[in-house]
Structures are given as structure tokens and as C-alpha cells.
Design a protein around this motif. Structure first.
Motif, mmCIF file in Angstrom:
data_model
loop_
_atom_site.group_PDB
_atom_site.id
_atom_site.type_symbol
_atom_site.label_atom_id
_atom_site.label_comp_id
_atom_site.label_asym_id
_atom_site.label_seq_id
_atom_site.Cartn_x
_atom_site.Cartn_y
_atom_site.Cartn_z
ATOM 1 N N LYS A 24 11.383 6.955 -8.408
ATOM 2 C CA LYS A 24 10.547 6.388 -7.340
ATOM 3 C C LYS A 24 10.984 6.885 -5.967
ATOM 4 O O LYS A 24 10.170 6.974 -5.052
ATOM 5 N N GLU A 25 12.266 7.235 -5.849
ATOM 6 C CA GLU A 25 12.796 7.696 -4.561
ATOM 7 C C GLU A 25 12.639 9.206 -4.355
ATOM 8 O O GLU A 25 12.979 9.726 -3.307
ATOM 9 N N SER A 26 12.136 9.914 -5.337
ATOM 10 C CA SER A 26 12.009 11.377 -5.255
ATOM 11 C C SER A 26 11.017 11.774 -4.170
ATOM 12 O O SER A 26 9.972 11.133 -3.994
ATOM 13 N N THR A 27 11.362 12.869 -3.491
ATOM 14 C CA THR A 27 10.465 13.389 -2.462
ATOM 15 C C THR A 27 9.348 14.183 -3.131
ATOM 16 O O THR A 27 9.434 14.535 -4.306
#
Length: 134
Positions: A24-27
Motif C-alpha cells: 500500500k505504501e509503494s510509489t
């Protein structure tokens, strides 16, 4: 086969290591990179499986990563190379001029066998070569 994968521009997964899994935190860049690697990996595996004969693929374990599949195929052929080296050395040492269609054919066959052995990284000593000429 690797050349064909390169021409098709799907060899990215072979050239690069698998990027970190998407979270979910991936760019967006990280997501795009992982998707590019995953697509290349999937297409490369499918391409290899459609081009290899069933007997070879049947003797190789199933893999989800193309690098692992290529490594397994290479390992499968390592034992085949040993058998080929043995066969070529036997042919080289047993070939006689009387079995060929002349000196030129004899020389060409000997050079062909020697070239195949060189490709397999087999070096023959001068002593062996002198005994083979007898």
C-alpha cells in the motif's frame, strides 16, 4: 532462446532481479517497475515453455521465476555435456583415415570434433594427440 527474448523485448526479468513486492505504501514508480518485471517474467516463462520440447521440460521442475527456470535447464544439460565429451573423445581417438573418403574428409572430421570439444572447454594434451594419430 535468450536472443529471441531480447528481440521481443521481454528479457527484463532475466537481466534484472525481482523488485520488492507491491504494498500500500509503494510509489507509482515502484508499482510500474514491479509490473514491468512481472510481465517480463511471465512472458519469458511462457515463451520458453512453448519453444522447448516436452521431454526437456518434463525433466525440469516447475518454476515461477524465469531465472530459476533457465538455471534448472542449464543444470539438466550439464550431465548431457559430459556424455557428449565422452562420445567425442571416443570418435576422435578411433577415427582412421581408411574409414573416410580421403585425407581432406579425415582432416575436416577431426577438426570438427576438435572444435566441438573446444566449445565444451575440453583441452587435449599433445601426448594424447600424438597417440590419436597412430
Amino acid at each position: 532462446m535468450l536472443l529471441q527474448l531480447g528481440w521481443l523485448d521481454i528479457d527484463y526479468a532475466i537481466r534484472k532481479d525481482e523488485p520488492p513486492k507491491v504494498t500500500k505504501e509503494s510509489t507509482k514508480e515502484a508499482i510500474d517497475l514491479y509490473e514491468k518485471w512481472e510481465k517480463s517474467n511471465r512472458l519469458s516463462i511462457m515463451f520458453i515453455k512453448t519453444r522447448m520440447c516436452a521431454s526437456i521440460l518434463g525433466s525440469v521442475d516447475q518454476h515461477t521465476k524465469v531465472k530459476d527456470l533457465i538455471k534448472a535447464i542449464d543444470e539438466q544439460f550439464a550431465t548431457s555435456d559430459k556424455a557428449l565429451v565422452s562420445t567425442l573423445i571416443m570418435q576422435f581417438s578411433s577415427l582412421r583415415l581408411t574409414e573416410t573418403k580421403g585425407v581432406r574428409d579425415y582432416i575436416m572430421r577431426m577438426r570438427d570434433i576438435a572444435a566441438q570439444l573446444k566449445t565444451l572447454e575440453v583441452t587435449m594434451s599433445g601426448t594424447f594427440l600424438r597417440r590419436a594419430d597412430c
